[in-house]
Design a protein around this motif. Sequence first.
Motif, short mmCIF file in Angstrom:
data_model
loop_
_atom_site.label_atom_id
_atom_site.label_comp_id
_atom_site.label_asym_id
_atom_site.label_seq_id
_atom_site.Cartn_x
_atom_site.Cartn_y
_atom_site.Cartn_z
N ARG A 406 0.85 -1.19 0.00
CA ARG A 406 0.00 0.00 0.00
C ARG A 406 0.88 1.24 0.00
NH1 ARG A 406 -2.13 3.88 3.22
NH2 ARG A 406 -4.33 4.44 2.92
N GLY A 407 1.20 1.72 -1.19
CA GLY A 407 2.03 2.91 -1.31
C GLY A 407 3.37 2.78 -0.65
N HIS A 436 -5.36 0.20 -6.57
CA HIS A 436 -5.66 1.58 -6.21
C HIS A 436 -4.90 2.49 -7.17
CE1 HIS A 436 -5.61 5.39 -3.95
NE2 HIS A 436 -6.69 4.93 -3.33
N PRO A 437 -5.56 3.52 -7.73
CA PRO A 437 -4.92 4.33 -8.77
C PRO A 437 -3.67 5.09 -8.31
CG PRO A 437 -7.02 5.29 -8.07
CD PRO A 437 -6.95 3.92 -7.48
N LYS A 438 -3.58 5.47 -7.05
CA LYS A 438 -2.44 6.24 -6.57
C LYS A 438 -1.50 5.41 -5.70
CE LYS A 438 -4.77 10.73 -6.71
NZ LYS A 438 -5.26 11.89 -5.91
N LEU A 439 -2.06 4.57 -4.84
CA LEU A 439 -1.23 3.79 -3.91
C LEU A 439 -0.69 2.51 -4.54
CD1 LEU A 439 -3.53 4.13 -0.77
CD2 LEU A 439 -1.35 5.30 -1.15
N GLY A 440 -1.23 2.12 -5.67
CA GLY A 440 -0.86 0.85 -6.28
C GLY A 440 -1.77 -0.26 -5.80
N GLU A 442 -4.46 -1.39 -2.30
CA GLU A 442 -5.17 -1.02 -1.08
C GLU A 442 -5.59 -2.32 -0.39
OE1 GLU A 442 -5.70 0.61 1.55
OE2 GLU A 442 -6.49 2.42 0.63
#
Length: 504
Positions: A406-407, A436-440, A442
């Motif tokens: 997670r990110g 997840h589009p930003k964290l890669g 979730e």
Amino acid sequence: MTTIDALLAIHPGEAPAIGGPGRDWLDYDGLRALTGRVRADLRAAGVGPSDRVAIVLPNGAAMATTFVTVAQAACTAPLNPAYREDEFAFYLDDLKAKAIILEAGYDGPALAAARRFGLTVLRLAEDASVAGVFSLTAEGAVTPVEGDLPGAEDVALILHTSGTTSRPKIVPLLQSNVAASAQHIAASLSLEPGDRCLNVMPLFHIHGLVAAVSASLAAGASIFCTGGFNALNFFAMMQEARPTWYTAVPTMHQAILSRAGRNADVIAEVPLRFLRSSSASLPAQVMAALGETFGAPVVEAYGMTEAAHQMCCNPLSRQKPGAVGVAAGPRVAIADEAEDRLTEGTGEVVISGPNVTPGYEGNPEANAKAFFEADGKRWFRTGDQGAFDADGYLFLTGRLKEIINRGGEKVSPLEVDGVLMDHPAVAQCVAFACPHPKLGEEVAAAVVLREGMSADEAEIRAFARERMAAFKVPARVVILDEIPKGATGKMQRIGMAEKLGLVS
């Protein structure tokens, strides 16, 4: 002892070996006699010691004895009877099978696939009175062959990896691999001739084939073979079989627990010496409930196909909830996840020993990644992350490919499972990665609620938030009537987000 034949040669002839519902017991003399007939039938049908025989049969005593007897004459390749024609065709072609064993009268997709490749079809007719006794008849023209018994270095069993993220890999297990693992399991469970296993595991899977069947036979003990796992008739089978133990995956144990209250009389009437769990992580809460319900030790073990099943096992004398036990057969160590060297602390679990496959068939690239030399031994990378405690008990963090990133923060899905299982309304759960589009990735989780209890997503997330760091709390909690499972009853984390429609 280095072959399956050698495992069976030493036990008293009149001792019971294989049983099944409504049938007389097959004793060890009967099993040895059946082995001789099967070997003769296979040679007459043109099947030699190194030829591969696919087995497509329903669970039960005949499936168990087919595996045991054919493995003493040729190479066995059990397949899931629920496959469709194209799946059978893939596996039969990949295995380069010479023959296939099917029930008399069977006219399903396995037969259609076998005919695509011109396999010799062997029809199995089961005896109506004695469990596991059968005869084989070849269809069509065959050319007899001669052949000795398979040796220790001959392949006894071929299985495929699950192939959740890639093409399934072929895992050949030698006679010596299967025999060693059977002896390791029998020793770790202190199995004796008086023990009896109630088998509910599918017999196209390493867990049932080796932990239930082969380990029992290695000890001169007996196996009562059910038609497969059915929570509705488990206690009836227990009453008929009079077992001293059974082995299952966690989801089966949970289903058994859900019906235990109304079957307290059977539990008291048929006391178990121990219960065994393997093939997936057993939640500590389930282990405690099983132990309290059955009044017996609950032994969690750690296995995989490439190890001919068992690698670690909790001793009967001391079980640690959340641990998969101590090394129980092969040497077990921790390796660096990127470099080919052993290390301390948390890392990739590696094994070395006589039960470990010599390597994936026809896949040098996979073998280069999976095996390495260190400290004078050949080590196999399990793909699991874990660490040993001060007492030598192994605690797994999860599959390396299932660890949620997670990110940049690494989250163990097993840790999330453990927290959610403490919620009073949660009966089953499985944490998994959701894109997840930003964290890669979730954290997400699927849960099944206890009968008669209620909870919603917000409540479960709030419960988790009080007990773990914010980045580990599931962003999504999907409440289901049943969590999707694989063919062996395991909940599969990889691909769960897609199955539940959480991927846009």
